[in-house]
Scaffold this active site. Structure first.
Site, mmCIF file in Angstrom:
data_model
loop_
_atom_site.group_PDB
_atom_site.id
_atom_site.type_symbol
_atom_site.label_atom_id
_atom_site.label_comp_id
_atom_site.label_asym_id
_atom_site.label_seq_id
_atom_site.Cartn_x
_atom_site.Cartn_y
_atom_site.Cartn_z
ATOM 1 N N GLY A 45 43.171 33.676 32.788
ATOM 2 C CA GLY A 45 43.174 34.955 32.775
ATOM 3 C C GLY A 45 43.476 35.254 34.192
ATOM 4 N N GLN A 50 42.919 40.488 41.712
ATOM 5 C CA GLN A 50 42.685 38.989 41.915
ATOM 6 C C GLN A 50 44.262 38.881 43.109
ATOM 7 O OE1 GLN A 50 41.652 37.340 38.395
ATOM 8 N NE2 GLN A 50 40.636 36.134 39.726
ATOM 9 N N CYS A 105 36.215 31.335 38.044
ATOM 10 C CA CYS A 105 37.029 32.340 38.401
ATOM 11 C C CYS A 105 37.928 31.645 39.412
ATOM 12 C CB CYS A 105 36.353 33.454 39.008
ATOM 13 S SG CYS A 105 37.335 34.995 39.503
ATOM 14 N N LEU A 106 39.066 32.040 39.396
ATOM 15 C CA LEU A 106 40.076 31.984 40.323
ATOM 16 C C LEU A 106 39.984 32.286 41.628
ATOM 17 C CD1 LEU A 106 43.351 32.111 38.029
ATOM 18 C CD2 LEU A 106 42.089 30.136 38.502
ATOM 19 N N HIS A 147 35.584 39.120 31.042
ATOM 20 C CA HIS A 147 35.753 38.329 32.237
ATOM 21 C C HIS A 147 36.903 39.148 33.027
ATOM 22 C CE1 HIS A 147 35.491 35.251 35.402
ATOM 23 N NE2 HIS A 147 36.730 35.553 35.606
ATOM 24 N N GLU A 148 38.094 39.172 32.557
ATOM 25 C CA GLU A 148 39.300 39.825 33.374
ATOM 26 C C GLU A 148 38.887 41.584 33.287
ATOM 27 O OE1 GLU A 148 41.079 38.195 34.735
ATOM 28 O OE2 GLU A 148 40.281 36.386 33.832
ATOM 29 N N HIS A 151 36.825 42.248 36.171
ATOM 30 C CA HIS A 151 37.713 42.566 37.612
ATOM 31 C C HIS A 151 38.401 43.734 37.775
ATOM 32 C CE1 HIS A 151 37.867 38.600 39.071
ATOM 33 N NE2 HIS A 151 38.217 37.880 38.020
#
Length: 195
Positions: A45, A50, A105-106, A147-148, A151
């Site tokens: 995701g 991000q 998380c990226l 989660h996304e 963000h």
């Protein structure tokens, strides 16, 4: 095109993202770049903040989870084909008993912690053609979407940890914002010297 992923500490990750309209410039290109960036970082995701854009879009491709033998056949089948862009999403409902799962998380490479989330969600969103959908998801897919979604609300998974866990990872998080990480993908660090 693979874009750099914004690291922990960048103010864009803390902004509540703004909705977009159908005339948003080069939207299809942006979504394609988001998928390419996510794949380049081996993610499932990626949300627009991000990549430095405070707009309400995220992409999900849950196919890597489809091989998880702990999942039911129904869940594996659902994950196997799940690739979607969510535009202007709104989680309408989160239900069920919260369960823990190790999340990463990226934007926060090298840190994984158990996060508690509800197993069922109902979400309203627009697709790439700005057609509106209301859908329900559960299990791992619901978690990835939550989660996304966090963000675009300016929330990170680390915000959901206990105060003790937050204290334990505080110096690691500070290091990430300064570029002290081993991420094998391009990143943009807010506090890196000599940028």
């Amino acid at each position: 095109m693979i874009l750099p992923i914004v690291a922990y500490g960048d103010p864009v990750l803390r902004k509540k993202a703004a909705p977009i309209t159908q005339d948003y410039p080069k939207l299809d290109e942006l979504i394609a770049n988001m998928f390419e960036t996510m794949y380049g970082a081996s993610g499932v995701g990626l949300a627009a903040p991000q990549i430095g854009k405070a707009i309400r879009i995220f992409v999900v491709d849950a196919t890597p989870f489809a091989d998880d033998e702990d999942l039911s056949e129904k869940e594996q089948a659902q994950l196997k084909t799940f690739k979607k862009a969510f535009i202007n999403p709104e989680i309408i409902e989160e239900t069920g008993d919260e369960w823990a799962f190790s999340e990463g998380c990226l934007s926060i490479p090298g840190i994984n912690e158990d996060v508690f989330r509800c197993p069922n969600i109902k979400i309203k969103y627009q697709d790439q053609d700005f057609k509106e959908h209301i859908e329900e998801y559960d299990g791992l897919l619901a978690r990835v979407i939550q989660h996304e979604y966090d963000h675009i609300e300016g929330i990170l998974f680390t915000d959901k940890l206990s105060s003790l866990k937050k204290r334990i990872i505080k110096s690691k998080l500070a290091g990430i914002s300064k570029g002290k990480t081993n991420a094998d993908y391009r990143m943009r660090f807010p506090d890196k010297k000599g940028r």
